[in-house]
Design a protein around this motif. Structure first.
Motif, short mmCIF file in Angstrom:
data_model
loop_
_atom_site.label_atom_id
_atom_site.label_comp_id
_atom_site.label_asym_id
_atom_site.label_seq_id
_atom_site.Cartn_x
_atom_site.Cartn_y
_atom_site.Cartn_z
N GLU A 74 23.54 84.58 56.68
CA GLU A 74 24.40 83.46 57.07
C GLU A 74 24.85 82.66 55.85
O GLU A 74 25.99 82.19 55.78
N LYS A 75 23.97 82.50 54.87
CA LYS A 75 24.32 81.74 53.67
C LYS A 75 25.42 82.44 52.88
O LYS A 75 26.31 81.77 52.32
N LEU A 76 25.37 83.77 52.82
CA LEU A 76 26.45 84.51 52.15
C LEU A 76 27.77 84.31 52.88
O LEU A 76 28.82 84.12 52.27
N ASN A 77 27.73 84.37 54.21
CA ASN A 77 28.95 84.22 54.99
C ASN A 77 29.52 82.81 54.93
O ASN A 77 30.73 82.62 55.05
N GLN A 78 28.68 81.81 54.73
CA GLN A 78 29.14 80.42 54.69
C GLN A 78 29.80 80.06 53.36
O GLN A 78 30.65 79.19 53.30
N GLY A 79 29.41 80.74 52.27
CA GLY A 79 29.93 80.38 50.96
C GLY A 79 29.14 79.23 50.35
O GLY A 79 28.26 78.63 50.99
N GLY A 80 29.47 78.89 49.10
CA GLY A 80 28.88 77.72 48.47
C GLY A 80 27.60 77.95 47.69
O GLY A 80 27.05 77.01 47.13
N LEU A 81 27.09 79.19 47.65
CA LEU A 81 25.91 79.48 46.83
C LEU A 81 26.31 79.56 45.36
O LEU A 81 27.44 79.93 45.02
N THR A 82 25.38 79.19 44.49
CA THR A 82 25.58 79.43 43.06
C THR A 82 24.68 80.61 42.69
O THR A 82 23.46 80.55 42.86
#
Length: 410
Positions: free
Chosen positions: A23-31
């Motif tokens: 889900e975090k990959l799909n949401q975007g915004g990771l560094t």
């Protein structure tokens, strides 16, 4: 498809550290960060699908940082195939500059590139053992697959410590830049998870990692510089023509996998390409499409067109329509030699080891197996001068169907 589903479909995710990562990959915004050791002047074709992930994640709204390991490059990681040679420090520093430039060319001048030597150069060994080493259990380290394999043939303490160094890299990048995702090849899985373990224990925070499967050929061999079956992404080391020919020789059975991993083509586009390829496999439509996508991304449309023109002229067309400069730049990987002002064809073939003897040379010429600039040569008394050369500078000698040699004049 969202980015996670797309990566799964392309076969680009092997292991993940947490189900939450989907889900975090799909949401975007990771560094996120990925590392490369500067043990060579350039990335190679086997690394391309993994590093292309930088662009995929960037397009999906994530923020990239690339770490070029000036410190880890001085040590060497356990590969399960024996300890690699330690590169000279000056070479490492020179490679860092060149690889940094290559990353900027591939992914944009704005991408952030860091060097782990910047924080390791001032670390005291005792402090590192106290602040890092005490938090990673030896049993944890020796249970990693790559370390297990290396231990069977012997592993140095320096190589064994590699995962501690990479784990500390993740902590520094997390603390300083907010990095919360690391990825790399599946052979790096033990190193990837060590950083997560360290951050969990020291920061009481959860960060993430995933691995990508290694890119292999039809025989299951890794496409990589250590295995001798790969080419460089720097066009000054491997020309676009050489890369074009390399890709053109990929086996049909690998094309679906490679089109997914090496390109941004969508599912329906790849299906159409494969269908068209199956209609006339001898035309190698899938390989030519892959070559276009890879070379255009790396070097631009003009370089692809030049590579294609060179290939068609060498194998099917009129070589004299090419210019000497393009030939010299493109044909880096075939034997070349300086030509005298005037030489008999028999002596040319023997002196430059194209034929094993004068008798062999005469037989090859008589049988029509010698070509000068794609023209069959049958005259045993032929005297070769610069008048036969392209731009009065280059003569391409072909022996049989596939063996090429390049003679040139000063």
């Amino acid at each position: 498809m969202k980015i996670y589903e797309d990566l799964i479909w392309r076969g680009l995710i092997k292991d993940i550290t947490s189900p939450e990562l989907k889900e975090k990959l799909n949401q975007g915004g990771l560094t996120f960060y990925i590392g490369a050791d500067p043990t060579a002047e350039s990335l190679h074709i086997g690394q391309f699908p993994t590093f292309l992930m930088v662009e995929r994640l960037k397009r999906a709204g994530h923020n990239p940082i690339i770490l070029v390991g000036g410190a880890t490059g001085r040590v060497g990681d356990p590969r399960g195939t024996g300890e690699r040679e330690k590169a000279d420090i000056e070479v490492i520093e020179n490679n860092f500059v060149k690889i940094k430039k290559q990353f900027h060319q591939l992914f944009g001048s704005e991408i952030q590139i860091v060097n782990n030597y910047d924080w390791f150069k001032d670390i005291n060994y005792i402090d590192f053992l106290r602040d890092v080493g005490k938090y990673i259990n030896v049993n944890y380290m020796i249970n990693k697959d790559l370390v297990k394999r290396q231990m069977e043939i012997g592993i140095s303490y320096a190589e064994f410590s590699y995962m501690l160094i990479q784990g500390y890299d993740y902590k520094v990048l997390h603390d300083k830049y907010g990095v919360n995702l690391q990825f790399g090849g599946s052979d790096q899985w033990g190193n990837l998870t060590t950083g997560i373990e360290l951050i969990r224990k020291l920061n009481n925070e959860e960060v993430y990692a995933f691995s990508t499967p290694l890119t292999v050929d039809a025989n299951g061999l890794k496409l990589g510089k250590s295995y001798g079956n790969s080419l460089w992404l720097d066009k000054n080391k491997t020309s676009s023509y050489e890369l074009y020919q390399y890709i053109l020789n990929f086996e049909d059975i690998m094309m679906e996998d490679y089109l997914k991993r090496f390109t941004f083509l969508e599912k329906d586009e790849i299906e159409q390409i494969l269908q068209k390829h199956q209609e006339k496999p001898e035309n190698r439509f899938a390989q030519k499409t892959l070559a276009h996508e890879v070379i255009t991304f790396l070097h631009g449309e003009d370089e692809f067109n030049k590579a294609q023109k060179m290939s068609e002229a060498l194998f099917n067309g009129d070589i004299t329509k090419l210019n000497a400069s393009d030939i010299l730049d493109s044909l880096k990987d075939i034997p070349r030699f300086l030509l005298p002002e005037e030489i008999n064809i028999i002596d040319l073939l023997v002196n430059n080891k194209i034929c094993s003897s004068k008798r062999d040379a005469r037989e090859m010429i008589t049988n029509g197996a010698i070509f000068l600039n794609n023209q069959k040569e049958t005259n045993l008394d032929k005297i070769i001068t610069s008048k036969e050369a392209i731009d009065n500078k280059v003569i391409i000698i072909k022996k049989g169907k596939k063996k090429y040699f390049l003679g040139f004049y000063k």
